[in-house]
Design an enzyme around this catalytic site. Sequence first.
Site, PDB file in Angstrom:
ATOM      1  N   GLY A  47       0.925  -1.345  -0.049  1.00 37.05           N
ATOM      2  CA  GLY A  47       0.008  -0.086  -0.074  1.00 37.05           C
ATOM      3  C   GLY A  47       0.866   1.342  -0.090  1.00 37.05           C
ATOM      4  O   GLY A  47       0.668   2.113  -0.510  1.00 37.05           O
ATOM      5  N   ASP A 103       0.523   3.855   4.336  1.00 37.02           N
ATOM      6  CA  ASP A 103      -0.604   4.486   3.572  1.00 37.02           C
ATOM      7  C   ASP A 103      -1.704   4.949   4.407  1.00 37.02           C
ATOM      8  O   ASP A 103      -2.169   6.132   4.484  1.00 37.02           O
ATOM      9  CB  ASP A 103      -1.046   3.234   2.602  1.00 37.02           C
ATOM     10  CG  ASP A 103      -1.343   1.904   3.279  1.00 37.02           C
ATOM     11  OD1 ASP A 103      -0.941   1.754   4.306  1.00 37.02           O
ATOM     12  OD2 ASP A 103      -1.746   0.896   2.720  1.00 37.02           O
ATOM     13  N   ASP A 106      -4.913   2.606  11.243  1.00 35.20           N
ATOM     14  CA  ASP A 106      -5.988   2.363  11.598  1.00 35.20           C
ATOM     15  C   ASP A 106      -5.801   2.078  12.978  1.00 35.20           C
ATOM     16  O   ASP A 106      -6.177   3.053  13.813  1.00 35.20           O
ATOM     17  CB  ASP A 106      -6.447   1.261  10.454  1.00 35.20           C
ATOM     18  CG  ASP A 106      -8.065   1.207  10.722  1.00 35.20           C
ATOM     19  OD1 ASP A 106      -8.852   2.140  11.025  1.00 35.20           O
ATOM     20  OD2 ASP A 106      -8.566   0.126  10.628  1.00 35.20           O
ATOM     21  N   GLY A 108      -3.654   1.150  14.551  1.00 39.28           N
ATOM     22  CA  GLY A 108      -2.366   1.326  14.918  1.00 39.28           C
ATOM     23  C   GLY A 108      -1.707   0.021  15.484  1.00 39.28           C
ATOM     24  O   GLY A 108      -0.472   0.051  15.830  1.00 39.28           O
TER      25      GLY A 108
HETATM   26  P1  IMP Z   1      -3.931  -1.104  11.579  1.00 41.00           P
HETATM   27  O1  IMP Z   1      -3.402   0.426  11.553  1.00 41.00           O
HETATM   28  O2  IMP Z   1      -2.902  -2.134  11.948  1.00 41.00           O
HETATM   29  O3  IMP Z   1      -5.271  -1.337  11.726  1.00 41.00           O
HETATM   30  O4  IMP Z   1      -3.751  -1.593   9.955  1.00 41.00           O
HETATM   31  C1  IMP Z   1      -3.977  -0.733   8.954  1.00 41.00           C
HETATM   32  C2  IMP Z   1      -3.617  -1.444   7.547  1.00 41.00           C
HETATM   33  O5  IMP Z   1      -4.831  -1.852   7.396  1.00 41.00           O
HETATM   34  C3  IMP Z   1      -3.065  -0.543   6.557  1.00 41.00           C
HETATM   35  O6  IMP Z   1      -2.026  -0.527   6.281  1.00 41.00           O
HETATM   36  C4  IMP Z   1      -4.116  -0.982   5.451  1.00 41.00           C
HETATM   37  O7  IMP Z   1      -3.471  -2.187   4.779  1.00 41.00           O
HETATM   38  C5  IMP Z   1      -5.315  -1.551   5.922  1.00 41.00           C
HETATM   39  N1  IMP Z   1      -6.418  -0.788   5.966  1.00 41.00           N
HETATM   40  C6  IMP Z   1      -7.032   0.188   7.020  1.00 41.00           C
HETATM   41  N2  IMP Z   1      -8.054   0.740   6.504  1.00 41.00           N
HETATM   42  C7  IMP Z   1      -8.008   0.601   5.258  1.00 41.00           C
HETATM   43  C8  IMP Z   1      -8.838   1.390   4.141  1.00 41.00           C
HETATM   44  O8  IMP Z   1      -9.721   2.079   4.388  1.00 41.00           O
HETATM   45  N3  IMP Z   1      -8.507   1.023   3.029  1.00 41.00           N
HETATM   46  C9  IMP Z   1      -7.641   0.086   2.603  1.00 41.00           C
HETATM   47  N4  IMP Z   1      -7.080  -0.481   3.464  1.00 41.00           N
HETATM   48  C10 IMP Z   1      -7.020  -0.074   4.804  1.00 41.00           C
HETATM   49 MG    MG Z   2      -0.840  -0.937   4.754  1.00 42.34          MG
END
Ligand code: IMP
Ligand code: MG
Length: 178
Positions: A47, A103, A106, A108
Site C-alpha cells: 500500500g 498508507d 487505523d 495502530g
Molecule cells: P492497522 O493500523 O494495524 O489497523 O492497519 C492498517 C492497515 O490496514 C493499513 O496499512 C491498510 O493496509 C489496511 N487498511 C485500513 N484501513 C483501510 C482502508 O480504508 N482502505 C484500505 N486499506 C485499509
Molecule cells: Mg498497509
Amino acid sequence: MSAPAPPQMERVLFTAEQVEGRIREIGAEISARFAGRDLKLIGVLKGSVYFLTALSRAIEIAHKIDFLAISSFGAQRPSPGVVRIAKDLDEPIEGEDVLLVEDIVDTGLTVRYLLQTLAGRAPNSLAVCTMLDRTSRRLVPLPIEYRCFEIPDHFVVGCGLDYKQRFRNLPHIAVMKP
Ligand code: IMP
Ligand code: MG
C-alpha cells in the site's frame, strides 16, 4: 482536474491535487528536519509504495529507501493485532534516521508492531509518516510525526490503498460505496 470517481465509489475524499500538495508540504518539512542526517524511508508493501515514491521525490535531501512486507489476513481490513514480517528489509538500519512510511494508520497495531521491531535494530531515530490517519479507530496510542490527512471512519481506496487488491492506482482518495 481529477478524473471522475469510478461507479463503485461514493465520493472523492481528497483530489490528486490535494494529495500532491500535502506531500510537497511534508517533503519540505522532512527535508528541513533531516538535513545533514542519514535519512532512510521504510515503506510497508504494498500500500505505501505509491505514497513513498511521491514523498521521496518531494524530499530535497539525499536519502535511502527500503521496504518490508507484513502478512495480512482477510481481504479488507487485516485481523487486528495479527502481524508478522513476510519480507524483511534488505539492509540494516543501525545508526540511521528512519521514517516508517505507511498508507494508513487505523487501529495502530501494525505500526506499533513495526516500531517495536525496528527499534530493536538500533536506528539513530525512528518516526512515523503516514498518508492517512484514522484516529477514531485507534486501539493503541502512537506517536505520528507526519501525516497528510486525518480521515473519518469510512473505507477508502486510491493512492496505493486497495479493496481486494484493486483501485491502488486511483490518483485521488475515494470512499467506497458501502
Ligand atoms: P492497522 O493500523 O494495524 O489497523 O492497519 C492498517 C492497515 O490496514 C493499513 O496499512 C491498510 O493496509 C489496511 N487498511 C485500513 N484501513 C483501510 C482502508 O480504508 N482502505 C484500505 N486499506 C485499509
Ligand atoms: Mg498497509
